[in-house]
Scaffold this active site. Structure first.
Site, PDB file in Angstrom:
ATOM      1  N   GLU A 191       0.830  -1.201   0.000  1.00 32.43           N
ATOM      2  CA  GLU A 191       0.000   0.000   0.000  1.00 32.43           C
ATOM      3  C   GLU A 191       0.866   1.253   0.000  1.00 32.43           C
ATOM      4  O   GLU A 191       0.549   2.228  -0.683  1.00 32.43           O
ATOM      5  CB  GLU A 191      -0.920   0.006   1.222  1.00 32.43           C
ATOM      6  CG  GLU A 191      -1.791   1.237   1.318  1.00 32.43           C
ATOM      7  CD  GLU A 191      -2.581   1.317   2.617  1.00 32.43           C
ATOM      8  OE1 GLU A 191      -3.340   2.299   2.780  1.00 32.43           O
ATOM      9  OE2 GLU A 191      -2.447   0.417   3.469  1.00 32.43           O
ATOM     10  N   GLU A 207      -9.823   5.816   0.183  1.00 29.20           N
ATOM     11  CA  GLU A 207      -9.415   4.422   0.023  1.00 29.20           C
ATOM     12  C   GLU A 207      -9.736   4.068  -1.426  1.00 29.20           C
ATOM     13  O   GLU A 207     -10.897   3.914  -1.799  1.00 29.20           O
ATOM     14  CB  GLU A 207     -10.194   3.524   0.989  1.00 29.20           C
ATOM     15  CG  GLU A 207      -9.985   3.840   2.463  1.00 29.20           C
ATOM     16  CD  GLU A 207      -8.685   3.261   3.011  1.00 29.20           C
ATOM     17  OE1 GLU A 207      -7.932   2.620   2.236  1.00 29.20           O
ATOM     18  OE2 GLU A 207      -8.428   3.456   4.211  1.00 29.20           O
ATOM     19  N   HIS A 245      -4.926   6.331   0.323  1.00 30.59           N
ATOM     20  CA  HIS A 245      -4.790   4.988   0.878  1.00 30.59           C
ATOM     21  C   HIS A 245      -5.386   3.959  -0.060  1.00 30.59           C
ATOM     22  O   HIS A 245      -6.023   4.279  -1.061  1.00 30.59           O
ATOM     23  CB  HIS A 245      -5.506   4.901   2.236  1.00 30.59           C
ATOM     24  CG  HIS A 245      -4.826   5.639   3.331  1.00 30.59           C
ATOM     25  ND1 HIS A 245      -3.930   5.050   4.192  1.00 30.59           N
ATOM     26  CD2 HIS A 245      -4.909   6.940   3.709  1.00 30.59           C
ATOM     27  CE1 HIS A 245      -3.489   5.940   5.059  1.00 30.59           C
ATOM     28  NE2 HIS A 245      -4.070   7.107   4.786  1.00 30.59           N
TER      29      HIS A 245
END
Length: 329
Positions: A156, A293, A211
């Site tokens: 990530e 996200e 993210h």
């Protein structure tokens, strides 16, 4: 970022500084989703295919100039271009120092945007440092985490850094001054509280923390995390709740259009918007800020997107266009 927040509201009242905006976004998403279905049918172009925010004794560091590639987040991590790491050793990154490029001319000249690449590729080597607790206003929480990764090891932290750099390029072309909370130029961190302080210190017009989630397989799609109304300890988000919601709504709508991705099917009740009160990066912010996200790294379908350089460019464009829309009103 693994979605494990203890306190969130998946369907909060949708208000912003412009009442009609909510209606516009609501009208946008069905049309965008229809486009997404067509996109899914014909295929995308290009190559295939949790969250914590280091506060140390030094002043918060910001950077917006390119830096050498950071060390991989794990021995099996992939490069930022989606390819597998060749296993060759890389030199450790130096401690960062404030740096910025001169702002160009364009419609966003005079605007300051802070992009916060979630986690850090070097965090896994500094578990003691990132494991210490910091004050997030409502309580204490760990400084940062290593973040998640795909099943094939694409970290990530590598994803967020790549997308953040792409966002910076797009926004600088619009004339904005863009600063990154870290640019692969520090060994670990920053902590969540320092990430918030960087945006505050810069008096940023908008801050976006990038993210990718680490949820269960089958959970797909993106979601934007908005700050809840918090007034406790050193946290007071009351003044930024409304503008942050507008920022988040504009990013969500533009992200759908640019990427063809649908809003999350596991949080947000199909809106792609989630409100949380347990994230230090939001609680301690005094300027409009959201998290995004971009997808679920643990789902094979989302993984194919997140590991695609072409798709990451679309994601950067969608996020950037949402920021531009917010800043230009």
């Amino acid at each position: 970022m693994s979605y494990a927040g203890p306190e969130f509201d998946s369907s909060p009242p949708r208000r912003s500084r412009r009442g009609p905006l909510v209606v516009a976004v609501a009208a946008l998403v069905p049309g965008a989703l229809a486009g997404w279905l067509v996109w899914q049918a014909v295929g995308a172009d290009g190559d295939g295919g949790g969250s914590s925010d280091q506060a140390g004794p030094q002043s918060p560091s910001v950077s917006s100039a390119p830096a050498a590639s950071a060390a991989p987040a794990s021995p099996t991590a992939s490069r930022s271009d989606g390819g597998k790491d060749d296993g060759k050793p890389r030199s450790p990154s130096p401690t960062s120092s404030p740096s910025s490029r001169p702002a160009g001319s364009g419609p966003l000249k005079g605007k300051v945007v802070v992009i916060d690449p979630g986690h850090n590729p070097g965090n896994f080597k500094h578990t003691a440092e990132i494991g210490r607790s910091v004050d997030i206003g409502t309580n204490r929480k760990e400084c940062d985490t290593t973040g998640t990764s795909t099943n094939d090891g694409y970290a990530e932290a590598e994803f967020t850094l790549d997308v953040s750099r792409r966002i910076r390029t797009v926004l600088e072309q619009q004339g904005a001054t863009v600063k990154l909370t870290q640019d692969g130029d520090r060994e670990w961190g920053p902590c969540v509280d320092e990430r918030a302080k960087i945006g505050n210190k810069e008096h940023a017009d908008a801050v976006v923390s990038v993210h990718a989630d680490g949820s269960a397989a089958g959970n797909r799609g993106f979601h934007v995390i908005l700050p809840g109304s918090v007034h406790a300890g050193g946290a007071d988000t009351r003044e930024i709740v409304a503008p942050s919601r507008e920022l988040g709504e504009r990013i969500a709508g533009n992200f759908v259009r640019a990427t063809g991705s649908a809003p999350s099917n596991y949080v947000g009740d199909g809106t792609g918007l989630v409100t949380r009160k347990d994230l230090g990066g939001l609680n301690l912010s005094t300027v409009p800020k959201v998290f995004i996200e971009c997808g679920n790294m643990r789902d094979s379908n989302d993984e194919a997107l997140l590991t695609s350089g072409a798709w990451r460019q679309k994601a950067a464009r969608g996020i950037s266009e949402g920021i531009v829309s917010f800043l230009r009103g």
